[in-house]
Scaffold this motif. Sequence first.
Motif, PDB file in Angstrom:
ATOM      1  N   ASN A 120       0.826  -1.212   0.000  1.00 48.13           N
ATOM      2  CA  ASN A 120       0.000   0.000   0.000  1.00 48.13           C
ATOM      3  C   ASN A 120       0.861   1.263   0.000  1.00 48.13           C
ATOM      4  O   ASN A 120       0.570   2.220  -0.721  1.00 48.13           O
ATOM      5  CB  ASN A 120      -0.948   0.011   1.197  1.00 48.13           C
ATOM      6  CG  ASN A 120      -2.059  -1.006   1.040  1.00 48.13           C
ATOM      7  OD1 ASN A 120      -2.386  -1.412  -0.075  1.00 48.13           O
ATOM      8  ND2 ASN A 120      -2.628  -1.422   2.158  1.00 48.13           N
ATOM      9  N   ARG A 121       1.914   1.290   0.801  1.00 48.45           N
ATOM     10  CA  ARG A 121       2.814   2.444   0.816  1.00 48.45           C
ATOM     11  C   ARG A 121       3.494   2.618  -0.535  1.00 48.45           C
ATOM     12  O   ARG A 121       3.648   3.741  -1.021  1.00 48.45           O
ATOM     13  CB  ARG A 121       3.876   2.286   1.898  1.00 48.45           C
ATOM     14  CG  ARG A 121       3.373   2.558   3.278  1.00 48.45           C
ATOM     15  CD  ARG A 121       4.494   2.513   4.275  1.00 48.45           C
ATOM     16  NE  ARG A 121       4.007   2.657   5.618  1.00 48.45           N
ATOM     17  CZ  ARG A 121       4.755   2.514   6.689  1.00 48.45           C
ATOM     18  NH1 ARG A 121       6.023   2.209   6.579  1.00 48.45           N
ATOM     19  NH2 ARG A 121       4.241   2.677   7.885  1.00 48.45           N
ATOM     20  N   PHE A 122       3.908   1.525  -1.121  1.00 43.95           N
ATOM     21  CA  PHE A 122       4.566   1.584  -2.427  1.00 43.95           C
ATOM     22  C   PHE A 122       3.622   2.148  -3.484  1.00 43.95           C
ATOM     23  O   PHE A 122       3.998   3.001  -4.283  1.00 43.95           O
ATOM     24  CB  PHE A 122       5.059   0.188  -2.817  1.00 43.95           C
ATOM     25  CG  PHE A 122       5.797   0.140  -4.116  1.00 43.95           C
ATOM     26  CD1 PHE A 122       7.060   0.696  -4.234  1.00 43.95           C
ATOM     27  CD2 PHE A 122       5.233  -0.463  -5.232  1.00 43.95           C
ATOM     28  CE1 PHE A 122       7.740   0.659  -5.423  1.00 43.95           C
ATOM     29  CE2 PHE A 122       5.900  -0.501  -6.429  1.00 43.95           C
ATOM     30  CZ  PHE A 122       7.170   0.061  -6.527  1.00 43.95           C
ATOM     31  N   VAL A 123       2.362   1.708  -3.462  1.00 46.70           N
ATOM     32  CA  VAL A 123       1.366   2.194  -4.424  1.00 46.70           C
ATOM     33  C   VAL A 123       1.108   3.682  -4.200  1.00 46.70           C
ATOM     34  O   VAL A 123       1.027   4.461  -5.163  1.00 46.70           O
ATOM     35  CB  VAL A 123       0.062   1.374  -4.323  1.00 46.70           C
ATOM     36  CG1 VAL A 123      -1.069   2.026  -5.096  1.00 46.70           C
ATOM     37  CG2 VAL A 123       0.300  -0.042  -4.814  1.00 46.70           C
ATOM     38  N   LYS A 124       1.023   4.120  -2.941  1.00 47.18           N
ATOM     39  CA  LYS A 124       0.799   5.535  -2.660  1.00 47.18           C
ATOM     40  C   LYS A 124       1.962   6.392  -3.154  1.00 47.18           C
ATOM     41  O   LYS A 124       1.752   7.472  -3.711  1.00 47.18           O
ATOM     42  CB  LYS A 124       0.602   5.752  -1.162  1.00 47.18           C
ATOM     43  CG  LYS A 124      -0.754   5.330  -0.656  1.00 47.18           C
ATOM     44  CD  LYS A 124      -0.885   5.584   0.830  1.00 47.18           C
ATOM     45  CE  LYS A 124      -2.224   5.072   1.346  1.00 47.18           C
ATOM     46  NZ  LYS A 124      -2.342   5.239   2.796  1.00 47.18           N
ATOM     47  N   VAL A 125       3.180   5.911  -2.957  1.00 51.53           N
ATOM     48  CA  VAL A 125       4.351   6.657  -3.423  1.00 51.53           C
ATOM     49  C   VAL A 125       4.331   6.776  -4.935  1.00 51.53           C
ATOM     50  O   VAL A 125       4.593   7.851  -5.497  1.00 51.53           O
ATOM     51  CB  VAL A 125       5.664   5.976  -2.935  1.00 51.53           C
ATOM     52  CG1 VAL A 125       6.868   6.548  -3.649  1.00 51.53           C
ATOM     53  CG2 VAL A 125       5.814   6.147  -1.435  1.00 51.53           C
ATOM     54  N   ILE A 126       3.978   5.707  -5.613  1.00 53.13           N
ATOM     55  CA  ILE A 126       3.930   5.736  -7.080  1.00 53.13           C
ATOM     56  C   ILE A 126       2.805   6.640  -7.563  1.00 53.13           C
ATOM     57  O   ILE A 126       2.965   7.390  -8.523  1.00 53.13           O
ATOM     58  CB  ILE A 126       3.788   4.306  -7.643  1.00 53.13           C
ATOM     59  CG1 ILE A 126       5.099   3.555  -7.446  1.00 53.13           C
ATOM     60  CG2 ILE A 126       3.409   4.321  -9.106  1.00 53.13           C
ATOM     61  CD1 ILE A 126       5.073   2.135  -7.889  1.00 53.13           C
ATOM     62  N   GLU A 127       1.639   6.607  -6.891  1.00 51.51           N
ATOM     63  CA  GLU A 127       0.508   7.441  -7.303  1.00 51.51           C
ATOM     64  C   GLU A 127       0.812   8.925  -7.149  1.00 51.51           C
ATOM     65  O   GLU A 127       0.361   9.748  -7.941  1.00 51.51           O
ATOM     66  CB  GLU A 127      -0.738   7.094  -6.488  1.00 51.51           C
ATOM     67  CG  GLU A 127      -1.382   5.793  -6.872  1.00 51.51           C
ATOM     68  CD  GLU A 127      -2.534   5.434  -5.960  1.00 51.51           C
ATOM     69  OE1 GLU A 127      -2.711   6.092  -4.907  1.00 51.51           O
ATOM     70  OE2 GLU A 127      -3.263   4.489  -6.296  1.00 51.51           O
ATOM     71  N   HIS A 128       1.590   9.297  -6.141  1.00 52.11           N
ATOM     72  CA  HIS A 128       1.879  10.703  -5.882  1.00 52.11           C
ATOM     73  C   HIS A 128       3.153  11.191  -6.578  1.00 52.11           C
ATOM     74  O   HIS A 128       3.521  12.355  -6.418  1.00 52.11           O
ATOM     75  CB  HIS A 128       1.980  10.956  -4.377  1.00 52.11           C
ATOM     76  CG  HIS A 128       0.697  10.706  -3.649  1.00 52.11           C
ATOM     77  ND1 HIS A 128      -0.471  11.394  -3.940  1.00 52.11           N
ATOM     78  CD2 HIS A 128       0.386   9.846  -2.664  1.00 52.11           C
ATOM     79  CE1 HIS A 128      -1.436  10.970  -3.151  1.00 52.11           C
ATOM     80  NE2 HIS A 128      -0.955  10.011  -2.369  1.00 52.11           N
ATOM     81  N   ASN A 129       3.781  10.356  -7.367  1.00 53.00           N
ATOM     82  CA  ASN A 129       4.976  10.741  -8.103  1.00 53.00           C
ATOM     83  C   ASN A 129       4.545  11.358  -9.436  1.00 53.00           C
ATOM     84  O   ASN A 129       4.074  10.665 -10.331  1.00 53.00           O
ATOM     85  CB  ASN A 129       5.875   9.520  -8.317  1.00 53.00           C
ATOM     86  CG  ASN A 129       7.220   9.896  -8.881  1.00 53.00           C
ATOM     87  OD1 ASN A 129       7.384  10.955  -9.473  1.00 53.00           O
ATOM     88  ND2 ASN A 129       8.190   9.019  -8.686  1.00 53.00           N
TER      89      ASN A 129
END
Length: 147
Positions: A120-129
């Motif tokens: 989930n953290r990885f997906v959030k980081v990718i979404e906000h990049n």
Amino acid sequence: MKVKIQKNHLSLVITLFCLYLAVRYWPTVAKLISSVTSAAMPLLIGGVIAYIVNLLLNQYEHLYSRIFKTKWAQKYRRLFGIVLSYLTIILILVIVSSLVIPELISCIKLLVANHGQVVNRFVKVIEHNKDLNTFLNFKNKLATGLK
């Protein structure tokens, strides 16, 4: 008028020519560097091991010479040093691995236990990049435009 070619100018021209050839034929140069590196790696590792064993061997031979003074015992000085050198290296490897492996196992267990949170953290980081999103949108537009 006679032109003098100095040694440093000639070496500069040769260096620049070799650099040009290396850039021009980069795939071949990269394969050559890779093959030389893979051929030299066992020699390098063997040299490092020999250097470490030699350091330990000298210390153990010196210790053996101080403890055993008889001429008969001096014949076994090298054997004693080699055996103790390899036993020391094996002991160090066992100690280091016994310290590292349990920590590695606990980290893997922790990663597996928190798998959902990590994803989930990885997906959030990718979404906000922003840069990555721009690139992915551009790639999607290209892919849909080609169909």
